[in-house]
Design a protein around this motif. Structure first.
Motif, short mmCIF file in Angstrom:
data_model
loop_
_atom_site.label_atom_id
_atom_site.label_comp_id
_atom_site.label_asym_id
_atom_site.label_seq_id
_atom_site.Cartn_x
_atom_site.Cartn_y
_atom_site.Cartn_z
N HIS A 120 19.16 40.49 8.92
CA HIS A 120 20.08 40.20 10.02
C HIS A 120 19.41 40.64 11.31
O HIS A 120 18.85 41.74 11.37
N ASN A 121 19.42 39.78 12.32
CA ASN A 121 18.63 40.10 13.52
C ASN A 121 19.11 41.33 14.27
O ASN A 121 18.38 41.90 15.07
N HIS A 124 16.75 44.16 13.62
CA HIS A 124 15.34 43.82 13.85
C HIS A 124 14.47 45.08 13.98
O HIS A 124 13.43 45.20 13.31
N HIS A 151 11.40 33.86 18.17
CA HIS A 151 11.06 34.77 17.07
C HIS A 151 9.56 34.96 16.89
O HIS A 151 9.13 35.61 15.93
N TYR A 159 10.63 36.02 10.66
CA TYR A 159 11.86 35.37 10.22
C TYR A 159 12.31 34.46 11.34
O TYR A 159 11.87 34.62 12.50
N ASP A 161 15.85 31.60 12.50
CA ASP A 161 17.25 31.25 12.23
C ASP A 161 17.29 30.02 11.32
O ASP A 161 16.60 29.03 11.59
N ASN A 325 24.11 33.17 18.25
CA ASN A 325 23.35 34.06 17.39
C ASN A 325 23.00 33.28 16.14
O ASN A 325 23.58 32.23 15.87
N SER A 328 19.70 34.60 9.68
CA SER A 328 18.25 34.70 9.54
C SER A 328 17.74 34.28 8.17
O SER A 328 18.43 34.44 7.15
N PRO A 401 18.54 40.16 19.95
CA PRO A 401 19.49 41.06 19.27
C PRO A 401 19.95 42.17 20.22
O PRO A 401 19.37 43.25 20.27
#
Length: 455
Positions: A120-121, A124, A151, A159, A161, A325, A328, A401
């Motif tokens: 999950h971002n 991060h 990213h 990673y 989305d 958002n 990921s 994030p």
């Protein structure tokens, strides 16, 4: 933002795991495998997967795959992969959300951590130092998926989305019809939205029976951290580190909230519970929520007849409609043995190339696919929370994030305005000062400048 996305993950998790049996005390789940079709020809768009290529030279190998909650969904991915590669054994390990982010970094820092894991971002900074970059070029990923550039770290991707979620307007269809409204009345601008909300408001003398619009509890997530972009205002300065919330755009958004309740009288800080619950309980005709609300309504409020339309804008053709958002793709443990990392890399490539499993993950999470080839898929567009984003999906911004202080400080600012009589100017000035103090030692850098239409 984090709370919103925790809710998203848990909502989908509840929807999916409600179909599974109870797990053992160590978090490992046993899930019935479905019959799968085994492909024999390469598939994918730019990123392709060739099922004829052996893994680990055809020798048996076992890896662990850690995730939170969505057992059947991940098991379907695993079953499809192992049907191609029966020499690979993948142990799915489920962890509760709260425990996951404590246990995972500790495990990755040792020698026995999972080869592949759910990301999950919002986590991060806790995970990135343990992750191996994908063995797929950023150019190939960018050809297939939206939002990849945000990213890329030193030319590498760890990673991306697979799905995108943002705020939309959920409305009660029965209340809409009772007010004499039709599909032609979907408001495009905030001025139109205010008029529609008035028509949907019902009072008996001075008491609310039905709020036209309810933003209680989540106004900071669904208005203050997103509508600024409609007015061309980023959340961070050009240095990508300094937050800006005490500005004309944020003041205009806060003033809109005040006017909706105190001038238009379409709702009240004292009527109804949090916007989502008030809508689900039939007290409010409209609420702005993120895509996960689709699953929440079907699970917790199945009797609500709801529809969805895109968030209104201040003026036509805005700089951006809102922030988004992403859900990921998976992380690869750089400390895992080389043969296990090779399997993890191959699983990731299989997931990226496989439109069917991409679609199932997005439908389960009510996220709009980041994969470009799925943008007009009929099953995707059958979900109202996803279909509403199709026309302007490239007009939403991911700021990165964001640190939690952005949410908590703006929530406090709104509460100070509505409950403590503080002026908008003073409330936002205090919020900005708090955010700056909280972020003094933060390594956060905004990626707003990577937005396709960045000015």
């Amino acid at each position: 933002m984090k709370k919103c996305w925790i809710a998203a993950g848990l909502a989908a998790a509840m929807m999916v795991t409600s179909l599974t049996g109870c797990g053992s005390s160590d978090g490992k789940k046993t899930v019935e495998s479905a019959a799968v079709n085994v492909p024999t020809e390469p598939f994918g768009d730019t990123v392709k997967y060739d099922p004829s290529q052996p893994i680990n030279d055809g020798k048996d190998i076992s890896v662990e795959f850690w995730e939170w909650g969505s057992d059947n969904l991940f098991q379907e991915l695993i079953d499809g992969y192992t049907a191609i590669h029966p020499n690979v054994s993948i142990k799915l390990v489920n962890n509760p959300w709260d425990d996951y982010w404590t246990k995972l970094p500790l495990s990755l820092g040792g020698s026995n951590g999972p080869a592949i894991f759910n990301v999950h971002n919002s986590q991060h900074e806790n995970l990135i130092n343990y992750m191996a970059p994908y063995e797929v070029s950023s150019d190939d990923l960018d050809a297939d998926f939206n939002g990849v550039s945000a990213h890329v770290i030193d030319g590498k991707v760890y990673y991306i989305d697979y799905g995108i979620m943002t705020g939309s307007v959920y409305y009660n269809k029965d209340m809409w019809e009772a007010a004499g409204l039709t599909d032609a009345d979907y408001p495009k601008t905030w001025n139109e939205m205010r008029e529609v909300a008035k028509k949907l408001t019902i009072k008996e003398e001075n008491s609310f029976v039905q709020a036209g619009l309810n933003f209680n509890g989540t106004f900071h997530q669904n208005y203050l951290l997103g509508l600024n972009y409609q007015l061309g205002q980023d959340l961070f300065e050009d240095d990508k580190k300094t937050a800006t919330v005490n500005n004309d755009a944020m003041k205009a958004v806060m003033q809109l909230l005040v006017d909706l309740y105190e001038v238009d009288g379409v709702g009240s800080k004292d009527f109804g519970a949090e916007g989502a619950d008030s809508f689900g309980q039939g007290q409010s005709a409209m609420t702005i929520q993120w895509g996960h609300f689709n699953n929440t309504l079907k699970t917790n409020f199945p009797d609500i007849n709801f529809g969805v339309f895109e968030i209104p804008v201040f003026e036509e053709n805005p700089y951006a409609y809102n922030r988004y958002n992403g859900e990921s793709t998976f992380g690869i443990n750089k400390n895992a043995p080389a043969d296990q990392q090779a399997v993890a890399q191959d699983i990731v490539k299989y997931f990226l190339a496989n439109n069917d499993i991409q679609k199932k993950f997005n439908i389960a999470m009510s996220t709009f696919p980041a994969k470009k080839s799925l943008a007009e898929d009929a099953e995707i567009l059958a979900n109202p929370s996803m279909a509403v984003l199709a026309d302007h999906i490239d007009r939403y911004i991911w700021p990165g994030p964001m640190p939690a202080t952005m949410e908590t400080s703006l929530k406090t600012a709104g509460e100070n305005v509505f409950f403590n009589g503080m002026s908008i100017d003073d409330a936002l000035a205090e919020a900005e000062e708090t955010i700056h103090n909280d972020m003094k030692n933060s390594s956060f850098e905004s990626v707003e400048s990577l937005y396709k239409y960045a000015e």
